[in-house]
Write a protein that holds these residues in place. Structure first.
Motif, PDB file in Angstrom:
ATOM      1  N   ASN A  23       0.842  -1.194   0.000  1.00  0.00           N
ATOM      2  CA  ASN A  23       0.000   0.000   0.000  1.00  0.00           C
ATOM      3  C   ASN A  23       0.879   1.247   0.000  1.00  0.00           C
ATOM      4  N   PHE A  24       0.626   2.161  -0.927  1.00  0.00           N
ATOM      5  CA  PHE A  24       1.267   3.479  -0.885  1.00  0.00           C
ATOM      6  C   PHE A  24       0.569   4.398  -1.878  1.00  0.00           C
ATOM      7  N   THR A  25       0.823   5.704  -1.734  1.00  0.00           N
ATOM      8  CA  THR A  25       0.317   6.696  -2.677  1.00  0.00           C
ATOM      9  C   THR A  25       1.478   7.517  -3.206  1.00  0.00           C
ATOM     10  N   LEU A  26       1.286   8.101  -4.387  1.00  0.00           N
ATOM     11  CA  LEU A  26       2.303   8.956  -5.008  1.00  0.00           C
ATOM     12  C   LEU A  26       1.602  10.173  -5.585  1.00  0.00           C
ATOM     13  N   ASP A  27       2.105  11.370  -5.244  1.00  0.00           N
ATOM     14  CA  ASP A  27       1.515  12.613  -5.741  1.00  0.00           C
ATOM     15  C   ASP A  27       2.195  13.070  -7.019  1.00  0.00           C
ATOM     16  N   GLU A  28       1.513  13.916  -7.755  1.00  0.00           N
ATOM     17  CA  GLU A  28       2.075  14.506  -8.966  1.00  0.00           C
ATOM     18  C   GLU A  28       3.380  15.234  -8.627  1.00  0.00           C
ATOM     19  N   GLY A  29       4.460  14.925  -9.360  1.00  0.00           N
ATOM     20  CA  GLY A  29       5.749  15.576  -9.148  1.00  0.00           C
ATOM     21  C   GLY A  29       6.587  14.972  -8.039  1.00  0.00           C
ATOM     22  N   GLN A  30       6.043  14.012  -7.291  1.00  0.00           N
ATOM     23  CA  GLN A  30       6.780  13.398  -6.182  1.00  0.00           C
ATOM     24  C   GLN A  30       7.710  12.306  -6.702  1.00  0.00           C
ATOM     25  N   VAL A  31       8.849  12.106  -6.027  1.00  0.00           N
ATOM     26  CA  VAL A  31       9.780  11.032  -6.370  1.00  0.00           C
ATOM     27  C   VAL A  31       9.802  10.030  -5.218  1.00  0.00           C
ATOM     28  N   LEU A  32       9.498   8.775  -5.554  1.00  0.00           N
ATOM     29  CA  LEU A  32       9.465   7.701  -4.565  1.00  0.00           C
ATOM     30  C   LEU A  32      10.612   6.747  -4.834  1.00  0.00           C
ATOM     31  N   GLY A  33      11.423   6.480  -3.828  1.00  0.00           N
ATOM     32  CA  GLY A  33      12.491   5.499  -3.941  1.00  0.00           C
ATOM     33  C   GLY A  33      12.016   4.135  -3.475  1.00  0.00           C
ATOM     34  N   VAL A  34      12.583   3.079  -4.056  1.00  0.00           N
ATOM     35  CA  VAL A  34      12.282   1.712  -3.628  1.00  0.00           C
ATOM     36  C   VAL A  34      13.605   1.001  -3.385  1.00  0.00           C
ATOM     37  N   LEU A  35      13.839   0.613  -2.149  1.00  0.00           N
ATOM     38  CA  LEU A  35      15.054  -0.083  -1.752  1.00  0.00           C
ATOM     39  C   LEU A  35      14.730  -1.534  -1.396  1.00  0.00           C
ATOM     40  N   GLY A  36      15.729  -2.375  -1.463  1.00  0.00           N
ATOM     41  CA  GLY A  36      15.543  -3.756  -1.054  1.00  0.00           C
ATOM     42  C   GLY A  36      16.629  -4.639  -1.629  1.00  0.00           C
ATOM     43  N   VAL A 236      21.885   7.383  -3.988  1.00  0.00           N
ATOM     44  CA  VAL A 236      21.123   7.936  -5.118  1.00  0.00           C
ATOM     45  C   VAL A 236      19.650   8.048  -4.745  1.00  0.00           C
ATOM     46  N   ILE A 237      19.119   7.022  -4.082  1.00  0.00           N
ATOM     47  CA  ILE A 237      17.741   7.063  -3.604  1.00  0.00           C
ATOM     48  C   ILE A 237      17.548   8.267  -2.677  1.00  0.00           C
ATOM     49  N   GLU A 238      18.502   8.451  -1.768  1.00  0.00           N
ATOM     50  CA  GLU A 238      18.404   9.556  -0.822  1.00  0.00           C
ATOM     51  C   GLU A 238      18.469  10.909  -1.526  1.00  0.00           C
ATOM     52  N   GLU A 239      19.318  11.000  -2.550  1.00  0.00           N
ATOM     53  CA  GLU A 239      19.505  12.266  -3.267  1.00  0.00           C
ATOM     54  C   GLU A 239      18.297  12.636  -4.124  1.00  0.00           C
ATOM     55  N   LEU A 240      17.683  11.661  -4.793  1.00  0.00           N
ATOM     56  CA  LEU A 240      16.652  11.964  -5.783  1.00  0.00           C
ATOM     57  C   LEU A 240      15.223  11.912  -5.244  1.00  0.00           C
ATOM     58  N   SER A 241      14.980  11.155  -4.171  1.00  0.00           N
ATOM     59  CA  SER A 241      13.593  10.947  -3.737  1.00  0.00           C
ATOM     60  C   SER A 241      13.297  11.627  -2.405  1.00  0.00           C
ATOM     61  N   ASP A 256       9.131   5.697   4.817  1.00  0.00           N
ATOM     62  CA  ASP A 256       9.345   6.948   5.552  1.00  0.00           C
ATOM     63  C   ASP A 256      10.150   7.898   4.678  1.00  0.00           C
ATOM     64  N   GLU A 257      10.612   8.991   5.272  1.00  0.00           N
ATOM     65  CA  GLU A 257      11.504   9.910   4.561  1.00  0.00           C
ATOM     66  C   GLU A 257      12.733   9.140   4.085  1.00  0.00           C
ATOM     67  N   SER A 258      13.237   9.513   2.919  1.00  0.00           N
ATOM     68  CA  SER A 258      14.306   8.723   2.292  1.00  0.00           C
ATOM     69  C   SER A 258      15.528   8.583   3.178  1.00  0.00           C
ATOM     70  N   LYS A 259      15.956   9.659   3.826  1.00  0.00           N
ATOM     71  CA  LYS A 259      17.171   9.586   4.643  1.00  0.00           C
ATOM     72  C   LYS A 259      17.004   8.584   5.785  1.00  0.00           C
ATOM     73  N   LYS A 260      15.835   8.569   6.418  1.00  0.00           N
ATOM     74  CA  LYS A 260      15.605   7.646   7.527  1.00  0.00           C
ATOM     75  C   LYS A 260      15.648   6.192   7.044  1.00  0.00           C
ATOM     76  N   VAL A 261      15.007   5.941   5.893  1.00  0.00           N
ATOM     77  CA  VAL A 261      14.975   4.573   5.374  1.00  0.00           C
ATOM     78  C   VAL A 261      16.368   4.126   4.944  1.00  0.00           C
ATOM     79  N   VAL A 262      17.096   5.016   4.257  1.00  0.00           N
ATOM     80  CA  VAL A 262      18.445   4.672   3.792  1.00  0.00           C
ATOM     81  C   VAL A 262      19.359   4.380   4.977  1.00  0.00           C
TER      82      VAL A 262
END
Length: 535
Positions: A23-36, A236-241, A256-262
């Motif tokens: 489950n997730f949502t994405l807004d117009e203009g938003q950048v979502l990173g996916v790690l794993g 890169v995920i942290e920088e772009l998303s 969560d926020e990219s920095k916290k997840v990274v």
């Protein structure tokens, strides 16, 4: 405004669940990173968002919120709702807000797919015989842009991806990083509502990969295009998303926020496994004063390989390292018997006999070639065939079915799969495997032919550390189980340090030094260290 809603999505391939309750949502203009980690479901998720055949949700739904013209059906971002659409010279429509159930509304999904841009790892999707400019103009024509407007837009895109110096170059002659930037320009030409980037720099060296990451920032992020990006480089995920999903075994471990997840993800990264030494056997190949000359109109006679002496023994893992253009690829092709040397001696031992590799024919170079396996960087598996088929029938392995199955299982075990994993792997299809698993299957496809020597061309690309560990273990396991000999052609000096017994540094066509990988590091130039070491 809301662009995408992913609701309770589960995806199964047969009995294997690769995504569970996402489950997730994405807004117009938003950048979502996916790690794993490799195999966590990242690529499957992006293929689902793109609408690729076979990736429909087993459960749940993917909803796109867009603006659709009530006259021509053109799709735009939701903020365009209420604005006019110049369908053609005679007709003006109006954009209306619409929620599209992506995998249920066939008519609207077709138009929406044309506005979804995607960059995939290991796939360049270019017209190989056309120039950079022609490739981009073709993409613009497909998007309905013609004439001077198309020319102006093509020039703008070429500048955005910094390929002004390659406008007239044929696409097949470009480097990997240049090809990816052309792909990026072609995708932006769609004027997309969303950009999907699945490990877009997965096969590039770090320096070239950074150029592509910068191009993504300049062309996608700065132009407020929504993006979902997977990358093996957490920085890169942290920088772009702005926000990031961490997938583990198909489930959302953290969002969560990219920095916290990274920061949390990096705590799980471990160094490459260390392996025990093995007993090296007798000499397998020997090169003496080998040269390869080419004639260039501009430069005259060019020595791509210049006076190389090299000896490699059975069961040795030897690294061939150097910058792009140093000559290591040409040298590896001579070793593989693909290219004959222009000068010098090269012998390959088969049993008790030495084969003269400088001579053509079935009694000489042709005889040895069948015992030399090569795994290229751009390997491929038949996507609509099982792993068993890929390991046997696809390469012409002729033997009774039960023997073929037994040999396939044994070879998969030799590259690091457990017995249970190997047995369960045979009936799967490539799309069900992670990048690391596909690489091990591709290596097994080479090893099942029982070669004496295997050449690996950039086996790690710029993989994430976990997948690199997986590849390292597959090489070491197969050496132990199959008495295998390897030559690894690579710019990844960290990988060579961990895996190889010895290495040779190539510069200007010459083999400058042969020694332990640590000894090679000591003589690297600043440019070589910058490109080949993760310091």
């Amino acid at each position: 405004m809301r662009l995408i809603e992913v609701k309770n999505v589960t995806k199964k391939f047969g009995d294997h669940t690769v995504l569970k309750n996402i489950n997730f949502t994405l807004d117009e203009g938003q950048v979502l990173g996916v790690l794993g980690r490799s195999g966590s479901g990242k690529s499957v998720l992006l293929h689902m968002l793109r609408g690729m055949e076979g990736y429909e949700p087993t459960e749940g739904s993917v909803i796109y919120h867009v603006a659709v013209c009530n006259k021509c059906g053109k799709v735009e971002v939701p903020s365009k709702a209420g604005q006019p659409c110049q369908c053609n010279e005679e007709q003006v429509g109006e954009f209306k807000e619409k929620a599209v159930d992506f995998w249920e509304n066939d008519e609207m999904t077709y138009n929406l797919k044309k506005k979804i841009a995607i960059m995939l790892q290991r796939t360049f999707a270019l017209y190989g015989e056309r120039t950079v400019a022609e490739n981009i103009l073709e993409a613009l024509r497909n998007a309905g842009v013609e004439g001077k407007e198309a020319s102006d837009k093509a020039l703008e895109l070429i500048k955005m991806v910094k390929l002004e110096h390659r406008i007239t170059h044929i696409s097949r002659d470009l480097s990997g990083g240049e090809k990816q930037r052309v792909v990026l320009a072609r995708q932006i030409a769609k004027d997309p509502v969303i950009f999907l980037a699945d490990e877009p720099t997965g096969t590039l060296d770090p320096k070239t990969a950074q150029l592509v990451h910068t191009a993504l920032a300049e062309t996608v992020v700065k132009h407020n295009i929504a993006m979902v990006i997977t990358s093996h480089w957490p920085e890169v995920i942290e920088e772009l998303s702005q926000s990031t999903i961490w997938l583990e075994n198909g489930k959302v471990k953290m969002f969560d926020e990219s920095k916290k997840v990274v920061d949390e993800f990096m705590k799980t990264i471990t160094s490459m496994k260390k392996f025990d030494d093995v007993e090296i056997k007798d000499e397998l190949i020997n090169l003496k004063d080998v040269e390869k000359r080419y004639v260039s109109v501009e430069r005259g006679i060019v020595k791509a390989v210049n006076g190389v002496d090299l000896s490699i023994n059975e069961k040795e893992i030897f690294g061939l390292v150097g910058l792009s253009g140093a000559g290591k690829t040409t040298l590896s092709k001579i070793i593989a018997g693909i290219l004959p040397p222009s000068k010098g001696n090269y012998t390959f031992r088969l049993g008790e006999q030495l084969v003269d590799m400088t001579k053509a024919g079935p009694a000489n170079r042709g005889r040895a070639r069948r015992y030399i396996g090569i795994l290229f960087q751009e390997y491929s598996l038949y996507p609509h065939r099982t792993i068993l088929y890929n390991l046997t029938e696809s390469i012409g392995l002729e033997m009774p079915a039960e023997f073929a199955k037994m040999k396939a299982e044994h070879t998969l075990i030799s590259v690091g799969f457990t017995e249970e994993e190997a047995t369960g792997m045979l009936d799967k299809y490539p799309k069900e495997l992670s990048v690391g698993e596909k690489h091990r299957v591709a290596l097994a496809q080479v090893l099942i032919r029982e070669p004496h020597l295997v050449l690996l061309d950039e086996p790690t690309g710029t993989m994430d550390p976990i997948t690199r560990n997986m590849v390292a273990e597959s090489i070491q396991y197969s050496r132990k189980e199959l008495d295998q000999t390897y030559i690894i052609v690579s710019h990844d000096m960290d990988f060579v340090l961990n895996v190889c017994d010895r290495a040779g540094l190539v510069r200007g066509g010459k083999l400058i030094k042969i020694g332990k990988p640590s000894e090679i590091v000591d003589i690297l130039s600043s440019e070589e260290k910058s490109e080949m070491l993760n310091e």
